[in-house]
Design a protein around this motif. Structure first.
Motif, PDB file in Angstrom:
ATOM      1  N   MET A  30       0.835  -1.211   0.000  1.00  0.00           N
ATOM      2  CA  MET A  30       0.000   0.000   0.000  1.00  0.00           C
ATOM      3  C   MET A  30       0.867   1.258   0.000  1.00  0.00           C
ATOM      4  SD  MET A  30      -3.351  -0.930   2.355  1.00  0.00           S
ATOM      5  CE  MET A  30      -2.500  -0.656   3.874  1.00  0.00           C
ATOM      6  N   PHE A  33       2.253   1.742  -3.596  1.00  0.00           N
ATOM      7  CA  PHE A  33       1.253   2.207  -4.557  1.00  0.00           C
ATOM      8  C   PHE A  33       0.465   3.430  -4.059  1.00  0.00           C
ATOM      9  CE2 PHE A  33       1.956  -2.230  -5.863  1.00  0.00           C
ATOM     10  CZ  PHE A  33       2.367  -1.990  -7.168  1.00  0.00           C
ATOM     11  N   HIS A  34       1.009   4.106  -3.054  1.00  0.00           N
ATOM     12  CA  HIS A  34       0.464   5.370  -2.540  1.00  0.00           C
ATOM     13  C   HIS A  34      -0.959   5.257  -2.002  1.00  0.00           C
ATOM     14  CE1 HIS A  34       4.015   7.356  -4.093  1.00  0.00           C
ATOM     15  NE2 HIS A  34       3.807   6.729  -5.249  1.00  0.00           N
ATOM     16  N   ARG A  35      -1.297   4.125  -1.406  1.00  0.00           N
ATOM     17  CA  ARG A  35      -2.595   3.969  -0.745  1.00  0.00           C
ATOM     18  C   ARG A  35      -2.509   4.465   0.695  1.00  0.00           C
ATOM     19  NH1 ARG A  35      -4.481   4.120  -5.235  1.00  0.00           N
ATOM     20  NH2 ARG A  35      -4.832   2.247  -6.444  1.00  0.00           N
ATOM     21  N   VAL A  36      -1.320   4.431   1.267  1.00  0.00           N
ATOM     22  CA  VAL A  36      -1.016   5.042   2.563  1.00  0.00           C
ATOM     23  C   VAL A  36       0.287   5.805   2.387  1.00  0.00           C
ATOM     24  CG1 VAL A  36      -2.150   3.272   3.995  1.00  0.00           C
ATOM     25  CG2 VAL A  36       0.270   3.040   3.447  1.00  0.00           C
ATOM     26  N   THR A  37       0.545   6.714   3.298  1.00  0.00           N
ATOM     27  CA  THR A  37       1.833   7.414   3.291  1.00  0.00           C
ATOM     28  C   THR A  37       2.533   7.132   4.607  1.00  0.00           C
ATOM     29  OG1 THR A  37       1.060   9.458   4.331  1.00  0.00           O
ATOM     30  CG2 THR A  37       0.804   9.280   1.928  1.00  0.00           C
ATOM     31  N   TYR A  43      -0.524   3.786   8.616  1.00  0.00           N
ATOM     32  CA  TYR A  43       0.694   3.056   8.251  1.00  0.00           C
ATOM     33  C   TYR A  43       1.364   2.468   9.501  1.00  0.00           C
ATOM     34  CZ  TYR A  43       5.491   2.268   6.684  1.00  0.00           C
ATOM     35  OH  TYR A  43       6.715   1.713   6.423  1.00  0.00           O
TER      36      TYR A  43
END
Length: 98
Positions: A30, A33-37, A43
């Protein structure tokens, strides 16, 4: 309490550890693929749960090096979550940490 834990099947702890591994992989995917930072609490919360599950999974097949890594991840995840909660409540994060 320890007697109850020792009566549980060792495979249960293996399953918990494997789920923890799965959370690590999911979290990293994630992040990739930039679903979380790496700036969000989610995170670090997922890392905290994953590390706790892997550490629990080692109840019957202990490995000191792996346990130390999991304890590090637990500690750093808790610290990061606390920092982000404080920041979201209006407290400012020092410039060198932002």
């Amino acid at each position: 309490m320890l007697e109850t834990i020792s009566e549980l099947p060792p495979t249960l702890f293996d399953v918990i550890g494997v789920f923890g591994f799965g959370l690590y992989v999911l979290n990293y995917t994630m992040l990739t693929f930039h679903r979380v930072t790496s700036h969000c609490k989610t995170y670090f919360a997922i890392n905290l749960v994953a590390a706790s599950m892997v550490l629990t999974g080692m109840a019957f097949s202990f490995n000191l090096a792996s346990a130390l890594i999991q304890m590090f991840w637990i500690g750093i995840s808790i610290a990061a979550i606390i920092m982000r909660v404080r920041t979201s409540k209006g407290e400012t994060m020092p410039a060198e940490l932002a």
